[in-house]
Write a protein that holds these residues in place. Sequence first.
Motif, mmCIF file in Angstrom:
data_model
loop_
_atom_site.group_PDB
_atom_site.id
_atom_site.type_symbol
_atom_site.label_atom_id
_atom_site.label_comp_id
_atom_site.label_asym_id
_atom_site.label_seq_id
_atom_site.Cartn_x
_atom_site.Cartn_y
_atom_site.Cartn_z
ATOM 1 N N LEU A 168 45.033 89.657 42.952
ATOM 2 C CA LEU A 168 44.319 88.377 42.836
ATOM 3 C C LEU A 168 43.324 88.226 43.979
ATOM 4 N N LEU A 169 43.710 88.686 45.171
ATOM 5 C CA LEU A 169 42.782 88.590 46.300
ATOM 6 C C LEU A 169 41.567 89.488 46.078
ATOM 7 N N ILE A 170 41.806 90.661 45.488
ATOM 8 C CA ILE A 170 40.679 91.546 45.180
ATOM 9 C C ILE A 170 39.714 90.817 44.245
ATOM 10 N N PHE A 171 40.281 90.096 43.276
ATOM 11 C CA PHE A 171 39.432 89.352 42.341
ATOM 12 C C PHE A 171 38.585 88.305 43.059
ATOM 13 N N VAL A 172 39.188 87.660 44.059
ATOM 14 C CA VAL A 172 38.449 86.611 44.766
ATOM 15 C C VAL A 172 37.297 87.232 45.547
ATOM 16 N N VAL A 173 37.587 88.359 46.225
ATOM 17 C CA VAL A 173 36.579 88.947 47.101
ATOM 18 C C VAL A 173 35.578 89.780 46.308
ATOM 19 N N ARG A 174 36.087 90.586 45.394
ATOM 20 C CA ARG A 174 35.210 91.466 44.615
ATOM 21 C C ARG A 174 35.535 91.346 43.133
ATOM 22 N N PRO A 175 34.914 90.383 42.448
ATOM 23 C CA PRO A 175 35.246 90.153 41.038
ATOM 24 C C PRO A 175 34.954 91.376 40.169
ATOM 25 N N GLN A 176 34.192 92.331 40.652
ATOM 26 C CA GLN A 176 33.867 93.500 39.824
ATOM 27 C C GLN A 176 34.796 94.675 40.089
ATOM 28 N N GLY A 177 35.911 94.480 40.858
ATOM 29 C CA GLY A 177 36.816 95.585 41.190
ATOM 30 C C GLY A 177 36.373 96.246 42.485
ATOM 31 N N ILE A 178 37.264 97.029 43.091
ATOM 32 C CA ILE A 178 36.938 97.621 44.390
ATOM 33 C C ILE A 178 35.760 98.572 44.267
#
Lengths: 291, 602
Positions: A272-282
């Motif tokens: 979920l944090l990845i989604f917040v920071v990078r909505p397009q995936g790592i």
Amino acid sequence: MITFLQLVINGLALGAAYALVALGFVFIVNATGAVNFAHGDLVMAGGYAAVGLGSLAQIPAVYFLPLVAVIMFVLGVALALLAYFPLINRPPSTVFISTLLCGIILQNAFVVLFGPQAHAAPPLLKSGVAHFGEIEISVQAIGTMVVAAILIASQYLLFTRTQIGRRLRATAEDRQMAQAVGIPAFALIAATFGLGTALAGIAGALLANQFFVYPTGGIPLSVYAYIAVVIGGWGSIAGAVIGAMIISLFQVVVSAYVSYAAATGLLYVTLLLIFVVRPQGIFGERVQRRA
Amino acid sequence: MLSWFLSGIRLPLVLATAALAADALFFANPYDMRILTLCGIYALLVLGFQFVFGHAGAVSLAQATFFGIGGYITGIVATHFGAGFLVTFPLSIAGPVLLAVVVGVPVLKLEEHYFSLATLGIGLVVLLLAIQWSDITGGTNGLPGIPSIDLAGLVLSDRRSVLYFVWGLVIVGCLISYQVTRGLYGQAFHLMREDRVAASALGLNIAHLRFAAFILSAAYGGAAGALMAHVIHVVSPENLDLALMVTCLTMTVIGGRTRIAGAILGAILIVHLREWFRVLENYYMIAYGLAALSVLILAPYGLVGAIERLRAMLFGRSPGPKPPSVSEQAPQAAPAGHYDHILAAENVTLAFGGVRALDGVSFTLRDGEIVGLIGPNGSGKTTLLNVISGLYVCDQGQVTFRGRDITGAPAHLISRRGIARTFQHIHLVDDLSALDNIALARAGIDGAGLLKAISTVGHDRLLERARRIAMAAAERLGITSVVMEPCGGLPYGTRRRVEVARAIATGPALVLLDEPAAGLNEQEQLDLAERIKTFAADGITVVVVEHNLVFLAALAERLICLDRGKVIAAGLPDAVRRDPAVIEAYLGLGASEPIPIAAGAP
């Protein structure tokens, strides 16, 4: 240090199995753009196929693995006919729901055919453990890693280096345009479902030795494959492998220090944090939506 | 009154409702009552899910999570603190709503598949918490001993009163859902779901609409979960898990994802299907899955949608509302203050990968002029419109509209400040009438909102006014005779005019028309040109992207020519036509004749 190294090795072994699971998922994503939520259940189906074939003849799985792949290919084409082609002109979320329903049908078919209990399939070559100094690793895990490496490399080469791979990508991008330039899109899509399902089946046959198969065992696998592909960037093969490794890292390495449940929770929170920071995936690239 | 009953599928719905009520009132035994109560609870859950999944078009997998949280709050507060329903119920709604508010902002930004996975992830975290935090939640066994509904001393202990109470709340849920969806606000959801680009270009804030839908679904989910906890007297991790989510999704798909009757039909059918198929023992879930899959494939709009289509097939389309008899001109958005140019673009640059679609574009527009934007294919005309209207954000440069910097502002704000546009490819909602498509121009600007929609009594005045303004716009484009037809069935040229009318209905100071004459014959082109001139006469500035120089010659006072993302000429049409750079861009190097405006012209 040795324990940590052992943990990492175990993590890599599980990651290879998850990568194999994610591979069939990303294959279908790449060729159709559809999320196949029955994928985990198809992995289980492969596991059950291996269990069934193994109970008929007491031989190592490597001999009947091709047969599992063929059976699963047929099942995959059947899935496409039932859950994809009738909905081909509908929003992508419709296929998500239809495959979800197919997953339920499969789960209950497993109960009817094999009962609710867990089964194990025969090992790929033999059971047992190999020792490298103080590190030990099961023969099955080595086999899984080797098979995963071969299949990942072949899929990568297929999509990037071959004409068929380019046609598959063109079909996913714009099916009607692909048909207009003479690509047999429908046959390719059917074959894609077949191959993606065959990959799921091989993954299942390998997993079914160490981790058992049971009717609802596919649900978390669908979720893991989905997470791996999203973390890695939609449709990226290398990304899916890295995503699978990250999941097993949490389940093996992190869970050695906190509880398994806490490690799983941390995995979802990280997602979920990845989604917040990078909505397009790592590893995904941000693109402006074409208006 | 009779015609009200006979239109649409109201008659069968009324009869079915009467039969259901009679069954519940007179014939149901205690077991049936329990089943019908469960149907009501699921109906509430599905009614909520319809907001996010049906109206907002987002596959949320968090609906079961909201349901479970509602149940756990009721269970915890009732068993640990002995609070009654009047305390636990509002808390059970507030809890899921709070979660939706917290996670909604980041999660709703995500595209399709990512949104589904994120909502699934939230559900899994909550499920883990419910299992692990066993001191409070009872762990895997759950919390038993949840008391019956206690309304400040009045305890609903028998099944009949619980049944009536639950269905009373279902009726309240239906009414709220009806209020939200019946007016202009509901149609805004329709447009957003079908066409996000058009919705934002018409001033609709998509993030707000999705957020509202998500909050509503959470509230309904929490309410349903609370009722379930009281009815079965226990709450366990099963109330949160994926199987329940799948049930909810199946009910919605089978009943119909945007119809209130669909929620109720889906819930009743699936609950009963499971009862009927139980005789099949182990096979019943397989039969259930196959039945759901068949409906998904055969009835795209669910069973209610199928019944509606069947009725239309057998008896023809029921006559819709009459077009408004009076029309009203759209009020124009007022400027913020003094300005020199209505629009000034300064060094606008945008690259897609290595392609410079726009490369230092600068130009200005005056009030009330008609400017043609020309250039070969791929020269950046549409990209420029997309930057001005906020669909793209430029890498460099500045766009000023009526003295205010609008560079990088979201499309819906730019639209509300007075820039309207049409699209090269038609962006209309096929199954809405032309009038309602045009009326949607007012939804964002007139501030159709959730609370306003819920509290509307009688006719939705926003919708009525929007339709009057739409009628005026339709008159200006000469399409009043077809305004009540669904857009999908209209001829191409008419649909283009509907789009222009929709742009005018926003009351713009500047309209950007992207190839409005494409596909029109010469007569229609001349007619459209005359109508566009009347916009300018009213003080509206018009930019027309066109290849068709015949059409522009009759229309534009000035031309701007783009080539490979750069302005290569700007000025009076005749001068631009004779400009060597323009000739080269259009006809190739070495050509010396001006570009002909019509066959045979010099």
